[in-house]
Motif scaffolding. Structure first.
Motif, PDB file in Angstrom:
ATOM      1  N   UNK B 184       0.827  -1.210   0.000  1.00 44.34           N
ATOM      2  CA  UNK B 184       0.000   0.000   0.000  1.00 44.34           C
ATOM      3  C   UNK B 184       0.863   1.262   0.000  1.00 44.34           C
ATOM      4  N   UNK B 185       1.941   1.275   0.796  1.00 45.49           N
ATOM      5  CA  UNK B 185       2.744   2.508   0.848  1.00 45.49           C
ATOM      6  C   UNK B 185       3.601   2.659  -0.417  1.00 45.49           C
ATOM      7  N   UNK B 186       4.021   1.552  -1.013  1.00 47.85           N
ATOM      8  CA  UNK B 186       4.737   1.654  -2.285  1.00 47.85           C
ATOM      9  C   UNK B 186       3.794   2.191  -3.365  1.00 47.85           C
ATOM     10  N   UNK B 187       2.536   1.740  -3.295  1.00 45.83           N
ATOM     11  CA  UNK B 187       1.538   2.229  -4.247  1.00 45.83           C
ATOM     12  C   UNK B 187       1.331   3.733  -4.078  1.00 45.83           C
ATOM     13  N   UNK B 188       1.158   4.184  -2.825  1.00 51.51           N
ATOM     14  CA  UNK B 188       0.972   5.613  -2.560  1.00 51.51           C
ATOM     15  C   UNK B 188       2.176   6.409  -3.055  1.00 51.51           C
ATOM     16  N   UNK B 189       3.376   5.880  -2.786  1.00 52.39           N
ATOM     17  CA  UNK B 189       4.588   6.570  -3.247  1.00 52.39           C
ATOM     18  C   UNK B 189       4.630   6.601  -4.770  1.00 52.39           C
ATOM     19  N   UNK B 190       4.212   5.486  -5.378  1.00 49.28           N
ATOM     20  CA  UNK B 190       4.342   5.356  -6.839  1.00 49.28           C
ATOM     21  C   UNK B 190       3.338   6.219  -7.598  1.00 49.28           C
ATOM     22  N   UNK B 191       2.119   6.353  -7.059  1.00 49.35           N
ATOM     23  CA  UNK B 191       1.130   7.110  -7.842  1.00 49.35           C
ATOM     24  C   UNK B 191       0.904   8.534  -7.332  1.00 49.35           C
ATOM     25  N   UNK B 192       1.325   8.847  -6.080  1.00 46.11           N
ATOM     26  CA  UNK B 192       1.089  10.215  -5.592  1.00 46.11           C
ATOM     27  C   UNK B 192       2.373  10.951  -5.263  1.00 46.11           C
TER      28      UNK B 192
END
Lengths: 167, 222
Positions: B184-192
């Protein structure tokens, strides 16, 4: 050059730029739109017939509520959606049966049978349908839908889970 | 029709001033053309393409351990042109790291980082690091074996920093091990987080380039 059949250099450039630009727009645009609307293009197959009640349990002259679920594969997940309706025995004759959907034709809320009012009442926008599903008052544009049904030898009411609109 | 269009254009031009944009962005003086000077624009193009295909992927991708891989299989097999959108994003990512890196080499070789362009260079270093960060965070998202172990190794390397290592490792993973929190945090970092940083710094980078103009190719005098 005016008057000759040759197109001018400027017009040729305009034309080819437009044509190539249009081609590029189509190559990018068509896959983009197809990608976004892809799930909406899938055919929705009719589910298998479902047995929803036995006539023995259904009183004559009073709508008998039933519900069933349809499971569909949506993307990476199976989703079960509950649907409901009412079986109405208009007389003691086992063939004289109407299977109504409980989905209000206004905005898809679930209607309930109200004994005192002797009608189906929709909780969302105060609409009412009579026992056969005709609109008595309120915003719905058309009567309640129904399901095709069969009654097997043991009295089971088997419906095809696709709502059929009236009219 | 034509008159209406001209009226509309005139109305907008009076308030926005397209002429200024045209002069400053497209009609600015350039040194003699050289293909090596196009790598920055190529990086920008790749960035925009990654943003667009990335936004499209979020329509179907699901950043949870239960569904991440299944949602990607769905994109690849069932969504129309899903293979194309993900394919462009996948290969574009590697290409972007490559092009940004060669762009940096070109800047170094032609000594374009010197006065007055030191800040452009420093921001550019930030852009390279964030681009690599985008690659690192995006690599985990399919949540298959390769992604899982690559991120295990990558975060363990970050964890080898003396004294602070353990803290860095836990901050990256959202705990001692890879978990739903990591994804989840990699996703947040990757898209935002990283794209916003990248976009903002690209804007600053471009502003500096337009302000100072492009450096000329070094000759015998230099």
């Amino acid at each position: 050059m005016s008057g000759s059949n040759h197109i001018s250099r400027r017009d040729f450039m305009k034309l080819t730029t437009g044509a190539i630009g249009g081609f590029i727009a189509a190559v990018i645009g068509i896959p983009s739109i197809a990608y976004l609307i892809s799930p909406a293009l899938r055919e929705d197959k009719a589910g298998k017939p479902v047995s929803v009640a036995n006539l023995e349990n259904v009183p004559v002259g009073k709508p008998y509520p039933f519900s069933f679920t349809v499971t569909r594969v949506n993307g990476w997940e199976r989703t079960s959606t509950a649907y409901g309706g009412f079986i109405l025995r208009r007389s003691a004759d086992p063939a004289d049966v109407l299977v109504l959907s409980s989905r209000c034709t206004h905005l898809s809320c679930r209607v309930n049978w109200n004994d005192e009012a002797a009608g189906f009442v929709c909780p969302c926008h105060d609409a009412m349908f009579d026992i056969e599903g005709k609109v008595l008052y309120g915003p719905p544009p058309e009567p309640l839908g129904h399901f095709e049904h069969e009654i097997d030898g043991e009295g089971n009411v088997i419906i095809t889970p696709v709502e059929i609109k009236e009219g | 029709m034509r008159a209406l269009w001209q009226k509309l254009y005139g109305w907008l031009d009076e308030r926005i001033g397209f002429d200024d944009f045209y002069k400053n962005l497209l009609d600015r003086p350039e040194p003699r053309g050289n293909w090596w000077n196009t790598l920055g624009s190529a990086s920008l193009f790749l960035f925009i393409m990654q943003v667009l295909t990335g936004i499209f992927l979020t329509v179907y991708y699901n950043p949870s351990p239960d569904h991440a891989y299944e949602s990607i299989l769905y994109i690849m097999n069932d969504v129309q042109f899903g293979w194309l959108v993900r394919g462009i994003h996948h290969w574009g990512a590697s290409l972007m790291v490559l092009v940004v890196f060669i762009h940096m080499l070109r800047t170094f070789v032609t000594a374009s980082y010197k006065y007055p362009r030191e800040l452009t260079w420093l921001v550019g270093i930030g852009l390279l690091l964030i681009t690599i960060g985008m690659g690192f965070t995006g690599y985990l998202l399919p949540w298959h074996q390769m992604a899982y172990w690559a991120t295990t190794v990558g975060t363990a390397i970050a964890g080898s920093v003396p004294f602070l290592g353990d803290f860095i490792l836990q901050a990256l993973r959202g705990g001692p091990d890879l978990s739903a929190l990591t994804l989840q945090r990699f996703y947040a970092a990757h898209i935002w987080i990283l794209p916003l940083l990248l976009g903002g710094l690209i804007g600053f980078h471009l502003f500096l380039i337009i302000k100072h103009g492009e450096s000329h190719w070094p000759d015998k005098e230099d």
